[in-house]
Design an enzyme around this catalytic site. Structure first.
Site, PDB file in Angstrom:
ATOM      1  N   GLY A 168       0.839  -1.184   0.000  1.00  0.00           N
ATOM      2  CA  GLY A 168       0.000   0.000   0.000  1.00  0.00           C
ATOM      3  C   GLY A 168       0.876   1.236   0.000  1.00  0.00           C
ATOM      4  N   HIS A 189       8.708  -5.790   7.614  1.00  0.00           N
ATOM      5  CA  HIS A 189       8.484  -6.540   6.372  1.00  0.00           C
ATOM      6  C   HIS A 189       9.803  -7.151   5.893  1.00  0.00           C
ATOM      7  CE1 HIS A 189       4.597  -6.935   4.519  1.00  0.00           C
ATOM      8  NE2 HIS A 189       5.133  -7.053   3.325  1.00  0.00           N
ATOM      9  N   ASP A 232       8.703 -11.955   0.112  1.00  0.00           N
ATOM     10  CA  ASP A 232       7.355 -12.494  -0.042  1.00  0.00           C
ATOM     11  C   ASP A 232       7.032 -13.308   1.210  1.00  0.00           C
ATOM     12  OD1 ASP A 232       4.923 -13.215  -1.076  1.00  0.00           O
ATOM     13  OD2 ASP A 232       5.702 -14.560  -2.629  1.00  0.00           O
ATOM     14  N   ARG A 235       2.071 -14.432   6.025  1.00  0.00           N
ATOM     15  CA  ARG A 235       1.929 -15.837   6.416  1.00  0.00           C
ATOM     16  C   ARG A 235       2.885 -16.189   7.555  1.00  0.00           C
ATOM     17  NH1 ARG A 235       3.148 -18.293   1.025  1.00  0.00           N
ATOM     18  NH2 ARG A 235       3.228 -16.107   0.402  1.00  0.00           N
ATOM     19  N   ILE A 236       4.159 -15.846   7.425  1.00  0.00           N
ATOM     20  CA  ILE A 236       5.105 -16.183   8.483  1.00  0.00           C
ATOM     21  C   ILE A 236       4.804 -15.391   9.748  1.00  0.00           C
ATOM     22  CG2 ILE A 236       6.830 -14.511   7.666  1.00  0.00           C
ATOM     23  CD1 ILE A 236       7.513 -17.899   9.388  1.00  0.00           C
ATOM     24  N   ARG A 287       1.874 -14.483  10.906  1.00  0.00           N
ATOM     25  CA  ARG A 287       0.751 -15.095  11.624  1.00  0.00           C
ATOM     26  C   ARG A 287       1.141 -16.441  12.224  1.00  0.00           C
ATOM     27  NH1 ARG A 287      -1.618 -12.236   7.405  1.00  0.00           N
ATOM     28  NH2 ARG A 287      -1.648 -13.994   5.955  1.00  0.00           N
ATOM     29  N   TYR A 340      -5.828  -5.542   8.691  1.00  0.00           N
ATOM     30  CA  TYR A 340      -4.987  -4.602   7.956  1.00  0.00           C
ATOM     31  C   TYR A 340      -5.066  -3.180   8.519  1.00  0.00           C
ATOM     32  CZ  TYR A 340      -4.336  -8.333   4.524  1.00  0.00           C
ATOM     33  OH  TYR A 340      -4.029  -9.525   3.918  1.00  0.00           O
TER      34      TYR A 340
END
Length: 222
Positions: free
Chosen positions: A58, A102, A106, A110-111, A113, A140
């Site tokens: 974003g 971050h 990629d 997922r990682i 959570r 989000y």
């Protein structure tokens, strides 16, 4: 094919998550990330961003790749010692910080959570599901709030509700003879369905979701 790999990879990592007593570390994060991205992004699996691998989500720009490893180390150190002191508060803070950094090209969500559930289990709390259907309305925006203001109150509230829901689910499945849809229970007790649904979302009813459908013990009484 990506969705197939995502599902099978997550299943393997989840098995490890539920059986392992390994403490959270950079090594564990990298290993699970490698397993999650196998067959999806083998070139980026199991390593932090580097060189000119900048990422934007974003309007948010992830941390400078040159500093990612140190920032993850610092986040882990603060998670272990605080502040904050409460378990859910610390897990919420770390998740926000991790996603703002971050650290990967990629698979950051997922990682992140997976790590959240590893931390909850280590604290004696049940793992939770951050559902894809509601992420745009609650998850989000909570991450965006932290990125803009350094406040993580919204994720604390969301995580607390998800933990309550997970506890209610376990208690009901262990103790109830019959589990029914919340809408059917509401009709039986003369409560409007919208009222019951709103109370379920606030967890003032011991309801929980199964396949995105709110359920409750048939024997529940106010």
């Amino acid at each position: 094919m990506r969705e197939i790999y995502e599902a099978s990879n997550l299943a393997r990592v989840t098995d490890d998550l539920l059986t392992s007593t390994e403490q959270l570390s950079v090594e564990l994060i990298l290993r699970w990330h490698r397993e999650l991205l196998t067959g999806i992004r083998d070139d980026a699996a199991g390593r932090f961003r580097r060189g000119d691998e900048w990422v934007r989500v974003g309007s948010h720009l992830g941390a400078n790749p040159a500093f990612v490893a140190d920032l993850v180390d610092q986040a882990l150190a603060r998670y272990r010692t605080g502040p904050p002191d409460g378990a859910i508060e610390r897990v919420a803070w770390f998740h926000c910080e991790f996603e703002v950094i971050h650290p990967f090209v990629d698979g950051n969500g997922r990682i992140g959570r997976v790590l959240m559930n590893q931390q909850l289990l280590a604290e004696g709390l049940p793992p939770v599901i951050v559902r894809a259907r509601t992420r745009r309305s609650d998850y989000y925006p909570a991450l965006d709030e932290y990125a803009r203001t350094d406040r993580y109150d919204s994720l604390i509230r969301l995580l607390a509700l998800l933990v309550l829901e997970a506890l209610h689910k376990r208690l009901v499945l262990l103790t109830s003879r019959e589990v029914i849809p919340l809408a059917a229970w509401a009709r039986k007790v003369g409560m409007r369905g919208t009222v019951a649904a709103n109370r379920a979302k606030r967890q003032t009813l011991p309801a929980f979701r199964m396949r995105d459908r709110w359920m409750i013990s048939a024997d529940h009484r106010e």
